[in-house]
Each structure stands twice: as C-alpha cells, then as structure tokens.
Scaffold this motif. Sequence first.
Motif, PDB file in Angstrom:
ATOM      1  N   GLN A  52      15.388  -5.736  26.861  1.00  0.00           N
ATOM      2  CA  GLN A  52      14.203  -6.541  27.140  1.00  0.00           C
ATOM      3  C   GLN A  52      14.624  -7.776  27.925  1.00  0.00           C
ATOM      4  N   PHE A  53      13.926  -8.011  29.021  1.00  0.00           N
ATOM      5  CA  PHE A  53      14.239  -9.143  29.875  1.00  0.00           C
ATOM      6  C   PHE A  53      13.244 -10.271  29.626  1.00  0.00           C
ATOM      7  N   SER A  54      13.717 -11.473  29.732  1.00  0.00           N
ATOM      8  CA  SER A  54      12.877 -12.646  29.561  1.00  0.00           C
ATOM      9  C   SER A  54      12.022 -12.836  30.803  1.00  0.00           C
ATOM     10  N   ASP A  55      10.726 -13.114  30.619  1.00  0.00           N
ATOM     11  CA  ASP A  55       9.816 -13.303  31.751  1.00  0.00           C
ATOM     12  C   ASP A  55      10.155 -14.557  32.555  1.00  0.00           C
ATOM     13  N   ASN A  56      10.730 -15.567  31.896  1.00  0.00           N
ATOM     14  CA  ASN A  56      11.002 -16.827  32.587  1.00  0.00           C
ATOM     15  C   ASN A  56      12.471 -16.967  33.002  1.00  0.00           C
ATOM     16  N   TYR A  57      13.223 -15.894  33.035  1.00  0.00           N
ATOM     17  CA  TYR A  57      14.633 -15.935  33.438  1.00  0.00           C
ATOM     18  C   TYR A  57      14.738 -16.199  34.933  1.00  0.00           C
ATOM     19  N   ASP A  58      15.523 -17.188  35.316  1.00  0.00           N
ATOM     20  CA  ASP A  58      15.676 -17.567  36.721  1.00  0.00           C
ATOM     21  C   ASP A  58      17.079 -17.191  37.177  1.00  0.00           C
ATOM     22  N   TYR A  59      17.205 -16.005  37.738  1.00  0.00           N
ATOM     23  CA  TYR A  59      18.522 -15.521  38.144  1.00  0.00           C
ATOM     24  C   TYR A  59      19.093 -16.347  39.305  1.00  0.00           C
TER      25      TYR A  59
END
Length: 72
Positions: A52-59
């Motif tokens: 599950q990936f975080s919606d607010n993740y800023d790669y």
Amino acid sequence: MRTNIDFDDRLVEEAFRLTNLRTKKDLVNFALKELIRHHKKRNLLDLSGKIQFSDNYDYKSTRENQNVSECN
C-alpha cells in the motif's frame, strides 16, 4: 566445487546454441544465475497488490534529499 553430472546431451547442445557459451562450466553457472534471477523476479511479482502506497508520498523530494547526501 567439483561434481560429476550426467547431462542430457540434447539439452546441452541446445543451450550452447542459444547462449554461445563455450564450456559446460560456463553453461551451468549461467543456468544457475538465470534460475536465481527468475525466482527472485517471480518473488517480486508475488508482492503485486500487497503493498500500500501513501497518497501524500512525494518521491521528488526524496530524490532531492538523496542527491544532496550523495554530494557530501
């Protein structure tokens, strides 16, 4: 490690044709590496849909931070 193996001659001949390798030792080592690579790849595919990936993740900011630390 030395060992004696009775190979299927037809398989060995076909493998030599496909790989252009010249020795049985090289052929066996290549085959073992490919087997390992295949299983590792398959193990990664088993994770599909389970992470599950975080919606607010800023790669992009993570990459910028890594680039700064690499320069030091």
